[in-house]
Design a protein around this motif. Sequence first.
Motif, PDB file in Angstrom:
ATOM      1  N   THR A   1       0.868  -1.028   0.098  1.00 31.52           N
ATOM      2  CA  THR A   1       0.066  -0.017  -0.051  1.00 31.52           C
ATOM      3  C   THR A   1       0.866   1.128  -0.097  1.00 31.52           C
ATOM      4  OG1 THR A   1      -0.251   0.046   2.433  1.00 31.52           O
ATOM      5  CG2 THR A   1      -1.767  -1.133   1.247  1.00 31.52           C
ATOM      6  N   LYS A   2       0.208   2.436  -0.447  1.00 29.86           N
ATOM      7  CA  LYS A   2       0.928   3.367  -0.465  1.00 29.86           C
ATOM      8  C   LYS A   2       1.116   4.118   1.134  1.00 29.86           C
ATOM      9  CE  LYS A   2      -2.983   6.808  -0.822  1.00 29.86           C
ATOM     10  NZ  LYS A   2      -3.818   7.926  -1.738  1.00 29.86           N
ATOM     11  N   ARG A   3       2.276   4.984   1.215  1.00 31.57           N
ATOM     12  CA  ARG A   3       2.822   5.474   2.703  1.00 31.57           C
ATOM     13  C   ARG A   3       2.850   6.959   2.598  1.00 31.57           C
ATOM     14  NH1 ARG A   3       8.036   5.891   4.886  1.00 31.57           N
ATOM     15  NH2 ARG A   3       8.111   5.953   7.094  1.00 31.57           N
ATOM     16  N   ARG A   4       2.024   7.501   3.501  1.00 28.50           N
ATOM     17  CA  ARG A   4       2.329   8.917   3.654  1.00 28.50           C
ATOM     18  C   ARG A   4       3.541   9.141   4.542  1.00 28.50           C
ATOM     19  NH1 ARG A   4      -1.340  13.505   3.384  1.00 28.50           N
ATOM     20  NH2 ARG A   4      -0.715  15.047   5.132  1.00 28.50           N
ATOM     21  N   ILE A   5       4.477  10.208   3.948  1.00 27.57           N
ATOM     22  CA  ILE A   5       5.695  10.568   4.761  1.00 27.57           C
ATOM     23  C   ILE A   5       5.783  11.909   4.680  1.00 27.57           C
ATOM     24  CG2 ILE A   5       6.856   8.311   4.029  1.00 27.57           C
ATOM     25  CD1 ILE A   5       8.668  10.236   2.024  1.00 27.57           C
ATOM     26  N   GLY A   6       6.652  12.527   5.836  1.00 25.62           N
ATOM     27  CA  GLY A   6       7.008  14.038   6.149  1.00 25.62           C
ATOM     28  C   GLY A   6       8.055  14.298   5.168  1.00 25.62           C
ATOM     29  N   ARG A   7       8.368  15.572   4.734  1.00 24.92           N
ATOM     30  CA  ARG A   7       9.415  15.983   4.205  1.00 24.92           C
ATOM     31  C   ARG A   7      10.801  15.639   4.858  1.00 24.92           C
ATOM     32  NH1 ARG A   7       9.538  18.887  -0.751  1.00 24.92           N
ATOM     33  NH2 ARG A   7       7.511  19.634  -1.172  1.00 24.92           N
ATOM     34  N   CYS A   8      10.668  15.783   6.066  1.00 26.21           N
ATOM     35  CA  CYS A   8      11.902  15.504   7.146  1.00 26.21           C
ATOM     36  C   CYS A   8      12.406  14.271   6.841  1.00 26.21           C
ATOM     37  CB  CYS A   8      11.262  15.732   8.499  1.00 26.21           C
ATOM     38  SG  CYS A   8      10.127  14.536   9.046  1.00 26.21           S
ATOM     39  N   GLU A   9      11.656  13.171   6.496  1.00 29.48           N
ATOM     40  CA  GLU A   9      12.020  12.062   6.129  1.00 29.48           C
ATOM     41  C   GLU A   9      13.005  11.764   4.710  1.00 29.48           C
ATOM     42  OE1 GLU A   9      10.222   7.562   5.479  1.00 29.48           O
ATOM     43  OE2 GLU A   9       9.547   8.865   6.939  1.00 29.48           O
ATOM     44  N   LEU A  10      13.214  13.094   4.045  1.00 28.53           N
ATOM     45  CA  LEU A  10      13.681  13.020   2.602  1.00 28.53           C
ATOM     46  C   LEU A  10      15.219  13.799   2.704  1.00 28.53           C
ATOM     47  CD1 LEU A  10      10.999  13.837   0.339  1.00 28.53           C
ATOM     48  CD2 LEU A  10      11.660  11.384   0.932  1.00 28.53           C
ATOM     49  N   SER A  11      16.022  13.444   2.121  1.00 32.61           N
ATOM     50  CA  SER A  11      17.432  14.332   2.146  1.00 32.61           C
ATOM     51  C   SER A  11      17.179  15.710   1.369  1.00 32.61           C
ATOM     52  CB  SER A  11      18.195  13.652   0.931  1.00 32.61           C
ATOM     53  OG  SER A  11      18.783  12.131   1.629  1.00 32.61           O
ATOM     54  N   PRO A  12      17.756  16.769   2.137  1.00 32.56           N
ATOM     55  CA  PRO A  12      17.396  18.067   1.471  1.00 32.56           C
ATOM     56  C   PRO A  12      18.141  18.665   0.456  1.00 32.56           C
ATOM     57  CG  PRO A  12      18.849  18.049   3.454  1.00 32.56           C
ATOM     58  CD  PRO A  12      18.497  16.633   3.017  1.00 32.56           C
TER      59      PRO A  12
ATOM     60  N   ALA B   1      12.806   4.300  14.117  1.00 34.70           N
ATOM     61  CA  ALA B   1      13.581   4.505  15.069  1.00 34.70           C
ATOM     62  C   ALA B   1      14.288   5.860  14.968  1.00 34.70           C
ATOM     63  CB  ALA B   1      14.781   3.416  15.387  1.00 34.70           C
ATOM     64  N   ALA B   2      14.726   6.172  13.814  1.00 39.02           N
ATOM     65  CA  ALA B   2      15.657   7.667  13.850  1.00 39.02           C
ATOM     66  C   ALA B   2      14.815   8.621  13.826  1.00 39.02           C
ATOM     67  CB  ALA B   2      16.068   7.741  12.292  1.00 39.02           C
ATOM     68  N   THR B   3      13.463   8.580  13.692  1.00 42.73           N
ATOM     69  CA  THR B   3      12.372   9.508  14.061  1.00 42.73           C
ATOM     70  C   THR B   3      12.327   9.659  15.306  1.00 42.73           C
ATOM     71  OG1 THR B   3      11.395   9.216  11.906  1.00 42.73           O
ATOM     72  CG2 THR B   3      10.245  10.373  13.550  1.00 42.73           C
ATOM     73  N   THR B   4      12.105   8.851  15.855  1.00 42.32           N
ATOM     74  CA  THR B   4      12.027   8.675  17.602  1.00 42.32           C
ATOM     75  C   THR B   4      13.222   9.354  18.264  1.00 42.32           C
ATOM     76  OG1 THR B   4      10.629   6.678  17.456  1.00 42.32           O
ATOM     77  CG2 THR B   4      11.406   7.371  19.755  1.00 42.32           C
TER      78      THR B   4
END
Length: 964
Positions: A409-420, A478-481
């Motif tokens: 399924t598709k997954r909603r992510i935040g921009r913070c999870e992407l490389s800038p 885990a990195a987000t936490t």
Amino acid sequence: MPRRESPLPEGDGPVVRFAAELRALRQAAGSPSYRDLAARAHYSVATLSSAAGGRKLPSLEVTRGYVSACGGDLERWEALWHRTAAGLSAEGKAADATAPAAARDDSPYPGLASFGSRHSRFFFGRERVVEQLRGRLTDQRFIALFGASGAGKSSVLHAGLSPRLRSEGQVVVTLTPGARPLEELAVRLADHVATTPGHLLEEMRADPANLRLVLRQIVTGGPGRGEVVLIIDQFEELFTLCRSDEERDHFIDVLLLAAGADSRTSRVVLGVRADFYAHCIEHADLARTIDDAMVTLGPMNSEELHRAICRPADAVGCRVEGRLLAYLIAQAQGNAGMLPLLSHALLETWRHRRGTLLTMDACRTAGSIEHALAHTAERFYEALSARQKKAARHLFLRLVAVGEGVEDTKRRIGRCELSPDSDTTAIVDRAAAERLITVDGQHLELTHEALIRWWPRLGGWLAEDREVLRARRHLTEAATTWAHLERDPGALLRGARLEAARPLAGAKEAGLTTDERAFLEASLAAESSELAAAARRRLRRRLVIAASAVLLVVSMTTSLLAVQADREVTAQRDEAVAYNASTAAIGLSRRSPGLAAQIALAAYRLRPGRYSRDALLSTLMSTWTAHRAETFAVDVSHDGAVLATGGRDRTVRLWDMRAPREPRETAVLTGHKDVVYALAMHPSRPVLASAGADGTLALWDIADPRRPRRLSTLRTRMKTVRALAFSPDGQTLVSAGSDGDVVLWNTRSVRKPVRGVSLRGHRDEVRSVAFSPDGRLLATAGGGDERVILWDTTSPEHPVERADWQAHATTALSVAFNPRTSVLATAGGGDRPVKLWRVSRTHRPVMLAALEGPTDVVGNVEFSPDGRMLGASSDDRTARIWRVSSPRRPRKLTVLVGFTTAVLGLRFSPDGREVVIGVFDGSAHTLPTDFGRLVTHACAYAGHPVTHDQWRQYLGALPYRRPC
């Protein structure tokens, strides 16, 4: 000689290059005349010469005819035509980029995106479903819209139902659960009340009922407001993205309370993917609610597809060519998941339209409905640089939640999870422009899951990197936490979780962001540091131990041995005293129940354990003599006020159970000429059925338990009746017994029951019968033939055998359906005499668990009314109760002992608060089922305090402590 062609237009555009290639092909074929080519290709001379004129791109069919006439490679030329068409589309988009935004976004078709509320004027074809939802929502406070992926659930909810509700004055709150559904709900509701999302979240976590107060505040917050309607779209995210079982259950409880029968402020609508139905019914309360609230969204019929295709174009002054309309309807009809591809093909056709007409040629230029999505995605991908292609792969894989037993399924992510970096930013912008992904503020997601199924390149990436994706997904969380905790070292990976992520550290193609890589490196560095520190500690410890060993060895050895010996002696003494006292208390329970409870309580407090707790509960049972001879049957009325017992004395005795610990005999029913083996209470009326060894079946009116009246007496044609059961609606009564005979009686009139069909399937005496909660299945257990048979009784006049299997090794004595789920319990003989079966697929029952414990045959099993407990009575003189909320992992609650003979059966009261146990010696027992509370308040049931002499007699030399 063929005449010379006019020169190609100036420039180096895609169409000019394509025309030059066609001319080169004709020259390589010997420069045949256009008249010869027209005869071979069956197109006119003008059409073929125009194809190589370089002023416009010919259609794919004309190109195929030209190439075939010249003897060219059709497959290579089709690929060249699609690349040229894609190049023209890209040029068109570049031109659109300089135009005003309104001019670029004027398509009435959203493509892969769902219709939102702002697109409601273009939303057609689902009017019937929207009307059905609105009607159901008027009568019910909770409804669930189920449909396949791509069936258009989100569009129905956002562009159909939501605007309709808002126009009627309702307050509509829409959300998708995401990884933290409670937080998402708090954020959405905070927009409507004067408080913060954090405060709302704390209130809902403290008590789900607080949501009602918030909803009441919203409703009363302004004039003219109607009820609040919570629309939860993509409800399946609760199972794919939310990792916390506790938060998932809490969120479901909040929704069910918001839509409860006593709520007057809110209603709830769910949008759920159909393949997640099994996940929904794992929650018992949600399963019960969904049972009456389901609305299914199937594929559109031809008329609905006609409106969905033509009406949006009409709204902007355009029309759809008849050939194109027929083609699209033929492709999409009967396939609910085809709608995103249909919408995407229409969007691409819109971009290639001629004036105000959407044509078949434009659709083919876009790649048709089958290939439009893949062509768009491939065109986007091929336009990227080599470095951007690698980044795009990592981006799209992050936007997919890898399925565990279900589709991806598709997954909603935040921009913070992407490389800038600039590459990632450019890829996101281009993909959003192509409508492959949707950007919503600081979040982004795939525009539709159809991209997962229909873009072969993405499917290949998923197949190659599935295990890496799972490991990376856990690392991301885990990195987000870790980041939220301000890089607390305690949140770093350790142990098995670090081992699973370790391969990502050395993989150049792992696609980790800067934060994720920093987190993994910090975890590995912390591990190295801890290992080094542990090594240093071990070295220092060894040096200290070596220096001190000689001085301390004698004293430490002596002290340790003394302390250990003392502890062991004390523990063994307490264990032995508690065991002996518990055993003595069980023996005292019949002649001195008060003293037995005091002694058992003292033993439990001395050494809390399974045996002492079971002994204490066994002494707290209320006991009385139901019959002077053996008891063979017990049952409780639907209101819990009357208990009926039947026995060898040929009588049925009625007991007032309004005070369960002090039952009072109200009447004795006579009339049977032999042993009474079977009793059954009507599920909704004060009617009792009884039968036994004389082969007769009697129905009694027990509306006044002090003056019962016989309603009817029937001859069953059986030598002995061993089992009775009413259907859930009370219109059918089943009797079973000797010779394997099972008879269905029509009891619409209890004064004149009518004999129905006989079921012949068992070769020996039938010992037990039970109906499923919906009355559609009947289970029968044959004592000697070891078999259980399932019958479909949807039509009682024409029952059909659905399953027949050997349930137990020696004998099958009892069957019972869970009142809340499709689980059947069976009991009999063998090493494991109690088993649980899944019978949702009746032709192939699946064993879920074989319960351990009883050491002899089990003659009776019974579920509690809420389906969470299972009781069993055994010839080993015990009654056992398990918790079976999870039928694959049953958990033993208690073993009741102290009975002098085999236990014949048990029944739960209708409210589940009491259990009634019948014993073959003629005694009956009752016990509350809240065992934790019962142990805590045991003194309320105990007798006079234990004297010093009694303490010494049963608890030896232990210091005297009054239990109560």
